[in-house]
Design an enzyme around this catalytic site. Structure first.
Site, short mmCIF file in Angstrom:
data_model
loop_
_atom_site.label_atom_id
_atom_site.label_comp_id
_atom_site.label_asym_id
_atom_site.label_seq_id
_atom_site.Cartn_x
_atom_site.Cartn_y
_atom_site.Cartn_z
N ASN A 1 10.41 7.04 -26.42
CA ASN A 1 10.05 8.26 -27.16
C ASN A 1 9.54 9.31 -26.18
O ASN A 1 9.95 10.48 -26.24
CB ASN A 1 8.95 7.99 -28.18
CG ASN A 1 9.39 7.22 -29.39
OD1 ASN A 1 8.66 6.35 -29.85
ND2 ASN A 1 10.55 7.51 -29.93
N ARG B 1 8.61 -2.26 -32.21
CA ARG B 1 7.78 -1.06 -32.21
C ARG B 1 7.22 -0.77 -33.60
O ARG B 1 6.09 -0.28 -33.72
CB ARG B 1 8.56 0.14 -31.66
CG ARG B 1 9.84 0.50 -32.39
CD ARG B 1 10.63 1.51 -31.57
NE ARG B 1 11.85 1.97 -32.22
CZ ARG B 1 13.05 1.41 -32.11
NH1 ARG B 1 13.19 0.32 -31.38
NH2 ARG B 1 14.10 1.93 -32.72
N ARG C 1 5.95 6.35 -39.58
CA ARG C 1 6.80 6.17 -38.39
C ARG C 1 6.00 5.36 -37.37
O ARG C 1 4.79 5.51 -37.24
CB ARG C 1 7.20 7.51 -37.78
CG ARG C 1 8.21 7.31 -36.66
CD ARG C 1 8.64 8.60 -36.00
NE ARG C 1 9.59 8.27 -34.92
CZ ARG C 1 9.79 9.02 -33.87
NH1 ARG C 1 9.14 10.15 -33.71
NH2 ARG C 1 10.65 8.63 -32.94
N HIS C 2 6.69 4.49 -36.64
CA HIS C 2 6.03 3.66 -35.62
C HIS C 2 5.37 4.51 -34.54
O HIS C 2 5.68 5.70 -34.37
CB HIS C 2 7.05 2.72 -34.98
CG HIS C 2 8.14 3.43 -34.25
ND1 HIS C 2 7.97 3.99 -33.00
CD2 HIS C 2 9.42 3.70 -34.60
CE1 HIS C 2 9.09 4.56 -32.61
NE2 HIS C 2 9.99 4.40 -33.57
N GLU D 1 15.89 0.48 -37.76
CA GLU D 1 16.50 1.74 -37.34
C GLU D 1 18.02 1.63 -37.33
O GLU D 1 18.59 0.55 -37.18
CB GLU D 1 15.98 2.14 -35.95
CG GLU D 1 16.50 3.46 -35.42
CD GLU D 1 16.15 4.68 -36.27
OE1 GLU D 1 16.69 4.79 -37.41
OE2 GLU D 1 15.36 5.52 -35.81
N HIS E 1 11.10 3.85 -38.90
CA HIS E 1 11.59 4.61 -37.76
C HIS E 1 11.95 6.04 -38.15
O HIS E 1 12.22 6.33 -39.31
CB HIS E 1 12.83 3.92 -37.19
CG HIS E 1 12.60 2.47 -36.89
ND1 HIS E 1 12.15 2.04 -35.67
CD2 HIS E 1 12.71 1.36 -37.67
CE1 HIS E 1 12.00 0.72 -35.70
NE2 HIS E 1 12.34 0.29 -36.90
N GLN F 1 16.53 5.38 -29.35
CA GLN F 1 16.31 3.94 -29.29
C GLN F 1 17.24 3.14 -30.19
O GLN F 1 17.79 2.14 -29.78
CB GLN F 1 14.84 3.63 -29.67
CG GLN F 1 13.89 4.21 -28.66
CD GLN F 1 12.45 4.09 -29.07
OE1 GLN F 1 11.73 3.29 -28.50
NE2 GLN F 1 12.03 4.87 -30.03
#
Length: 195
Positions: A15, A58, A8-9, A82, A139, A21
């Site tokens: 966040n 991201r 995951r970023h 995402e 994501h 997002q």
């Protein structure tokens, strides 16, 4: 067998604020850069063949920071961007609960089309990179959807809160993807605390 480490970023300001997002292209914040750096150091202790990333900044920036330690071929795949959450993007959990109590977000990406997009992406990886070790930076919604599908709903969307730069490993063996582990964050610990 093909192995994928789903990453995951790193953290963004949204966040940190609890905002959803989706396709809104938010950059990493300072904590996210630090998380990605630690993740890169951790992943450099293993052998990887290539890195795939979502095109959203991201994820792409997280991949580029990780890749400073690994120097792998870096490939963008739109399939792992995402999910688009429509009118809910930019809202906190509380705002979404008040505005959309039924959890139906107008103008969001259709769940079946989202699942199909991810299925196509996984098939492309299995077909193009057989028996390779792949890092895939994406994501929370994408990784949770994959984990939910592969676990028949035991974990994943609505059940698992994935932390920023967590690692989840899946393997393609005998024509099916299997979950080896998920939401691993030991690389983020420093002196017994998480950043």
């Amino acid at each position: 067998m093909t192995t994928i480490c789903l990453v995951r970023h790193g953290e963004t300001d949204w966040n940190a604020q609890g905002k959803i997002q989706g396709k809104t292209d938010i950059p990493l914040n300072a904590a996210g850069v630090e998380q990605a750096t630690r993740c890169g150091h951790h992943l450099s202790a293993s052998n990887w063949d290539l890195m795939i990333t979502s095109p959203l900044q991201r994820a792409r920036t997280t991949a580029e920071i990780i890749n400073e330690s690994l120097m792998l071929p870096l490939i963008e795949m739109e399939e792992f961007a995402e999910k688009h959450f429509g009118d809910a993007e930019g809202m906190t959990y509380e705002e979404r609960a008040l505005t959309f109590p039924d959890r139906f977000y107008p103008n969001q990406e259709d769940n079946d089309l989202f699942a199909k997009r991810l299925e196509i992406g996984l098939k492309r990886i299995a077909d193009r990179y057989p028996n390779q070790r792949v890092l895939l930076v994406s994501h929370g919604g994408v990784i949770n959807a994959l984990l939910g599908e592969l676990s028949n709903g035991e974990i994943g969307s609505g059940k698992t809160r994935l932390l920023n730069t967590c690692l989840s490993h899946i393997q393609f063996d005998r024509d099916q993807w299997l979950i080896k582990n998920y939401n691993q964050v030991s690389h983020l610990q420093k002196s017994g605390s998480k950043i």
